[in-house]
Design an enzyme around this catalytic site. Structure first.
Site, PDB file in Angstrom:
ATOM      1  N   ARG A 113       0.876  -1.185   0.000  1.00  6.71           N
ATOM      2  CA  ARG A 113       0.000   0.000   0.000  1.00  6.71           C
ATOM      3  C   ARG A 113       0.903   1.221   0.000  1.00  6.71           C
ATOM      4  NH1 ARG A 113      -5.320   1.590   3.488  1.00  6.71           N
ATOM      5  NH2 ARG A 113      -6.125   0.056   2.026  1.00  6.71           N
ATOM      6  N   HIS A 140      -7.595   0.682  -6.292  1.00  6.94           N
ATOM      7  CA  HIS A 140      -7.821  -0.128  -5.091  1.00  6.94           C
ATOM      8  C   HIS A 140      -8.461  -1.452  -5.542  1.00  6.94           C
ATOM      9  CE1 HIS A 140      -8.086  -1.150  -1.019  1.00  6.94           C
ATOM     10  NE2 HIS A 140      -8.917  -0.248  -0.544  1.00  6.94           N
ATOM     11  N   GLN A 143     -10.246  -3.902  -3.068  1.00  3.30           N
ATOM     12  CA  GLN A 143     -11.561  -3.415  -2.655  1.00  3.30           C
ATOM     13  C   GLN A 143     -12.615  -3.766  -3.704  1.00  3.30           C
ATOM     14  OE1 GLN A 143     -12.405  -1.583   0.314  1.00  3.30           O
ATOM     15  NE2 GLN A 143     -14.408  -2.198  -0.448  1.00  3.30           N
ATOM     16  N   ASP A 235     -17.446   7.265  -1.159  1.00  5.59           N
ATOM     17  CA  ASP A 235     -16.155   7.152  -0.463  1.00  5.59           C
ATOM     18  C   ASP A 235     -15.855   8.520   0.151  1.00  5.59           C
ATOM     19  OD1 ASP A 235     -13.651   6.362   0.423  1.00  5.59           O
ATOM     20  OD2 ASP A 235     -12.758   6.151  -1.567  1.00  5.59           O
ATOM     21  N   CYS A 276     -16.572   1.849   0.976  1.00  7.36           N
ATOM     22  CA  CYS A 276     -15.394   0.998   1.226  1.00  7.36           C
ATOM     23  C   CYS A 276     -14.920   1.113   2.667  1.00  7.36           C
ATOM     24  CB  CYS A 276     -14.278   1.366   0.260  1.00  7.36           C
ATOM     25  SG  CYS A 276     -13.758   3.081   0.401  1.00  7.36           S
ATOM     26  N   ARG A 304     -13.758  -8.534   2.366  1.00  5.24           N
ATOM     27  CA  ARG A 304     -12.348  -8.271   2.059  1.00  5.24           C
ATOM     28  C   ARG A 304     -11.497  -9.506   2.358  1.00  5.24           C
ATOM     29  NH1 ARG A 304     -10.533  -3.113   1.836  1.00  5.24           N
ATOM     30  NH2 ARG A 304      -8.760  -4.185   0.886  1.00  5.24           N
TER      31      ARG A 304
HETATM   32  N1   CP Z   1     -11.387  -0.005   2.605  1.00  4.38           N
HETATM   33  C1   CP Z   1     -10.104  -0.044   3.000  1.00  4.38           C
HETATM   34  O1   CP Z   1      -9.182  -0.308   2.222  1.00  4.38           O
HETATM   35  O2   CP Z   1      -9.928   0.177   4.329  1.00  4.38           O
HETATM   36  P1   CP Z   1      -8.529   0.382   5.075  1.00  4.38           P
HETATM   37  O3   CP Z   1      -7.950   1.671   4.594  1.00  4.38           O
HETATM   38  O4   CP Z   1      -8.888   0.398   6.522  1.00  4.38           O
HETATM   39  O5   CP Z   1      -7.634  -0.769   4.710  1.00  4.38           O
HETATM   40  N1  NVA Z   2     -10.165   6.705  -1.345  1.00  4.73           N
HETATM   41  C1  NVA Z   2      -9.750   6.323  -0.027  1.00  4.73           C
HETATM   42  C2  NVA Z   2      -9.940   4.859   0.184  1.00  4.73           C
HETATM   43  C3  NVA Z   2      -9.636   4.374   1.569  1.00  4.73           C
HETATM   44  C4  NVA Z   2      -9.812   2.918   1.720  1.00  4.73           C
HETATM   45  C5  NVA Z   2      -8.298   6.723   0.197  1.00  4.73           C
HETATM   46  O1  NVA Z   2      -7.466   6.520  -0.698  1.00  4.73           O
HETATM   47  O2  NVA Z   2      -7.999   7.246   1.263  1.00  4.73           O
END
Ligand code: CP
Ligand code: NVA
Length: 327
Positions: A113, A140, A143, A235, A276, A304
């Protein structure tokens, strides 16, 4: 069977899981079916990673992805090694390529990540092990797989389902558009002017949609987008890569795009609400909607886990053919 070698013997299997558009339609169905199988029988592949390690490098915060991957790896018999920004020599100037070459000699897969998509691409190119995108600024894909599994479970189908994404044209909707297009769905993305999804991703999603009797539309008209929708998805208004100084401007621009009971009233009977997570009640969605009867966010978050197990199993056993396999 090692990753990189196709089970059916036709071609080299897809090594990495970086972006939904890299998958074929068959891959998507395979991953969803495998996720369902693992949900019913979580320990089905409990020997796959026995005595082996999967490295996880998270340079952005995470609750769901981090913990669900940890559990998914444990259920496959492996040990997760969690790395943060301060742990690797990367922080002291070692290159991504050198890091990838070394880690490939120790661990079975690498879950990342981070911010730039380009970084994950470089890791993937330099490594011989599967690399999984656990969220970048652009995508993502983990997700999106859980999202489609949830929609299939709740509505009984994907083909022809109408999805309205409301809010910021961010990573989550980029992957959702590509996945929905691959699955034959009709997706409309409603954003304030200036916050549309990336034009290149829209074009990619549209070209996938053309081959799958799907459609991908973008608009600034939130009411038109949600009218008759089967799924409303939102989101956060400030993703992790957005500077906090933008908050005031964004709140002003996004307020008409808040998902409320009134907006949900325009949707199809039996429609569902998705997010999400993490959510900010009172910003992108009201508490009434996210905690209300249409909301499926907890089942979506639960999905997930089995979907990440499925991604690991599919990559480690070389089952994904990749987009363009038959081209
Ligand atoms: N939806 C999601 O990816 O959550 P986190 O940022 O908590 O991993
Ligand atoms: N769009 C959000 C998703 C978090 C899971 C971000 O990137 O922060």
């Amino acid at each position: 069977m090692p990753a990189g070698q196709a089970q059916d013997g036709y071609a080299v299997a897809l090594k990495d899981y970086l972006r939904i558009s890299a998958l074929s339609r068959r891959d998507l169905t395979l991953l969803l079916d495998l996720s369902e199988e693992l949900k019913r029988d979580p320990h089905r592949y409990s020997g796959l990673l026995r005595n082996e390690v999967v490295a996880m490098d998270f340079t952005k915060p995470s609750t769901r992805t981090r913990v669900s991957f940890t559990v998914a790896i444990a259920r496959l018999g492996g040990t997760p090694e969690m790395l943060g920004p301060a742990d690797l020599q990367l922080g002291r100037g070692e290159t991504i390529e050198d890091t990838a070459r070394v880690l490939s000699r120790y661990v079975k897969a690498f879950v990342i990540r981070t911010f730039a998509d380009e970084e994950v691409g470089r890791f993937a190119a330099a490594s011989t092990i599967p690399v999984i995108n656990a969220l970048t600024d652009g995508h993502h894909p983990c997700q999106a797989l859980a999202d489609l599994l949830t929609i299939r479970e709740k509505l009984g189908r994907l083909d022809g389902v109408r999805v309205a994404f409301v809010g910021d044209g961010c990573n989550t909707v980029h992957s959702l558009m590509e996945a929905a297009a691959l699955a034959g769905m009709q997706v409309t993305v409603a954003t304030p002017p200036g916050y549309e999804p990336d034009a290149d991703v829209v074009e990619t999603a549209r070209s996938i949609a053309l081959q799958n009797r799907a459609s991908v539309e973008t608009t600034n008209d939130v009411r038109a987008a949600v009218t008759g929708a089967d799924v409303v998805y939102t989101d956060v208004w400030l993703s992790m890569n957005v500077d906090a100084s933008e908050k005031e401007t964004r709140v002003k621009a996004f307020s008409p795009y808040r998902v409320t009971d009134e907006l949900m009233g325009l949707t199809e009977t039996g429609s569902i609400f998705m997010h999400c997570l993490p959510a900010h009640r009172g910003e992108e969605v009201t508490a009434q909607v996210i905690d209300g009867f249409r909301s499926v966010v907890w089942d979506q978050a639960a999905n997930r886990l089995c979907t990440e197990q499925a991604i690991l199993v599919a990559l480690l056993t070389g089952r994904l053919e990749g987009a363009g396999h038959w081209a």
